[in-house]
Design a protein around this motif. Structure first.
Motif, PDB file in Angstrom:
ATOM      1  N   GLU A 164     -46.860  11.171   0.129  1.00 35.99           N
ATOM      2  CA  GLU A 164     -45.429  11.104   0.371  1.00 35.99           C
ATOM      3  C   GLU A 164     -44.691  11.792  -0.766  1.00 35.99           C
ATOM      4  O   GLU A 164     -45.119  11.743  -1.922  1.00 35.99           O
ATOM      5  CB  GLU A 164     -44.957   9.654   0.463  1.00 35.99           C
ATOM      6  N   GLU A 166     -40.698  12.306  -2.478  1.00 32.43           N
ATOM      7  CA  GLU A 166     -39.382  11.673  -2.520  1.00 32.43           C
ATOM      8  C   GLU A 166     -38.365  12.651  -3.101  1.00 32.43           C
ATOM      9  O   GLU A 166     -38.552  13.173  -4.205  1.00 32.43           O
ATOM     10  CB  GLU A 166     -39.438  10.412  -3.383  1.00 32.43           C
ATOM     11  N   ASP A 167     -37.289  12.885  -2.362  1.00 34.50           N
ATOM     12  CA  ASP A 167     -36.217  13.764  -2.827  1.00 34.50           C
ATOM     13  C   ASP A 167     -35.209  12.954  -3.635  1.00 34.50           C
ATOM     14  O   ASP A 167     -34.797  11.862  -3.218  1.00 34.50           O
ATOM     15  CB  ASP A 167     -35.509  14.413  -1.631  1.00 34.50           C
ATOM     16  N   LYS A 246     -39.148  14.313  -6.649  1.00 37.83           N
ATOM     17  CA  LYS A 246     -39.261  13.474  -7.845  1.00 37.83           C
ATOM     18  C   LYS A 246     -40.548  13.707  -8.633  1.00 37.83           C
ATOM     19  O   LYS A 246     -40.524  13.801  -9.872  1.00 37.83           O
ATOM     20  CB  LYS A 246     -39.150  11.998  -7.450  1.00 37.83           C
ATOM     21  N   HIS A 268     -34.959   8.813   2.408  1.00 42.54           N
ATOM     22  CA  HIS A 268     -36.272   8.383   2.895  1.00 42.54           C
ATOM     23  C   HIS A 268     -37.360   9.348   2.422  1.00 42.54           C
ATOM     24  O   HIS A 268     -37.161  10.570   2.388  1.00 42.54           O
ATOM     25  CB  HIS A 268     -36.283   8.317   4.422  1.00 42.54           C
ATOM     26  N   LYS A 269     -38.484   8.773   2.070  1.00 40.94           N
ATOM     27  CA  LYS A 269     -39.609   9.607   1.655  1.00 40.94           C
ATOM     28  C   LYS A 269     -40.150  10.388   2.847  1.00 40.94           C
ATOM     29  O   LYS A 269     -39.991   9.985   3.995  1.00 40.94           O
ATOM     30  CB  LYS A 269     -40.708   8.735   1.050  1.00 40.94           C
TER      31      LYS A 269
END
Length: 296
Positions: A164, A166-167, A246, A268-269
């Protein structure tokens, strides 16, 4: 070519041995079958190819002319077979991968480094495009596999999840301090800063645009940037607030070179992984790569 390959194989063997009996033993067929094949070949080309001698058969002048070409053809075939056998033994192959520049640097390279170490005779082609363009190349069979964000439509696509991502939005402490000095509250940062985003053709940009729209965040000033690396670099020198992945800036966050902007509603991831077509049988090389990354 009016004759089949087996006729020329018989002709080639008889010419090399100079004897129908020896050729029959070498080819594991009867002497009458060889004589019949030579006769049919001579009828097809319209001339005598062999003349009998006390020792067996010899090529006529016309036969020598044909033999030169047939010999060259069979030598080429033999060489091709040897090269094919050697390439199979060595594991020679070609793998075409599609990936965005961002995922290539941060996710694909570690896989490739180890795969190439284990499979040194496999050649790799990398096509750096956006996820959307990578999926198009996959559909058109121009690449074997793509490293992409999980597409909404998985029709004819097999997707193997890797991780996953993440932004987040980041900036320097000084940039954030200057915003606060102007009276900008933490829930107003995105609407009152220079927002730096990937260009609109990128799937990540489309995902972030949807987030901004869904949360009614009005962007007053923005800069479109072509790569994640440039986004991070511009954020580091205080140009504005950048939307980045991230895990790609974890060292900057740990050192304090960049700080994460707090969001009321987190983004949301997303899932990223390898994708390949289910309608096409994987090549041996692709199969090896799939087995590799599943056990990486």
């Amino acid at each position: 070519m009016n004759q089949n390959l087996s006729s020329y194989r018989i002709f080639y063997t008889v010419a090399n041995t100079g004897n129908i009996s020896k050729a029959a033993k070498e080819l594991y067929i009867s002497q009458p079958a060889i004589s019949k094949s030579i006769q049919k070949l001579e009828e097809g080309v319209g001339c005598k190819l062999f003349s009998r001698s006390s020792r067996g058969v010899v090529l006529t002048d016309e036969g020598k002319l044909l033999y030169d070409h047939v010999s060259s053809a069979f030598e080429t075939l033999t060489l091709g077979e040897e090269k094919l056998k050697r390439s199979i033994e060595l594991g020679v192959g070609h793998l075409k991968i599609g990936v965005s520049a961002t995922l290539c640097k941060y996710l694909l390279l570690p896989y490739l480094q180890e795969f190439i170490r284990q499979n040194p005779h496999v050649s790799i082609s990398i096509t750096c495009q956006s996820t959307n363009e990578t999926l198009e190349l996959l559909e058109d069979n121009k690449i074997d596999i793509g490293l992409v964000g999980k597409p909404d439509n998985l029709k004819n696509i097999h997707f193997d999840f890797l991780e996953e991502i993440e932004d987040i939005f980041v900036c320097t402490k000084d940039y954030l301090r200057n915003l606060r000095a102007r009276g900008v509250h933490k829930d107003q940062i995105l609407t009152n800063s220079t927002l730096m985003l990937l260009d609109k053709n990128n799937m990540t940009r489309q995902y972030i645009d949807d987030y901004l729209s869904d949360n009614q965040i009005q962007v007053k000033e923005s800069i479109d940037i072509s790569s994640m690396d440039l986004l991070i670099d511009f954020a580091r020198i205080g140009v504005g607030v950048a939307c980045v992945i991230k895990s790609f800036v974890k060292e900057d966050l740990a050192s304090g070179a960049l700080v994460e902007i707090p969001l009321g509603i987190p983004i949301h991831k997303r899932e990223v992984g390898f994708a390949y077509k289910t309608t096409t049988k994987p090549s041996k090389t692709l199969g090896e790569f799939i087995r590799f990354y599943k056990n990486f």
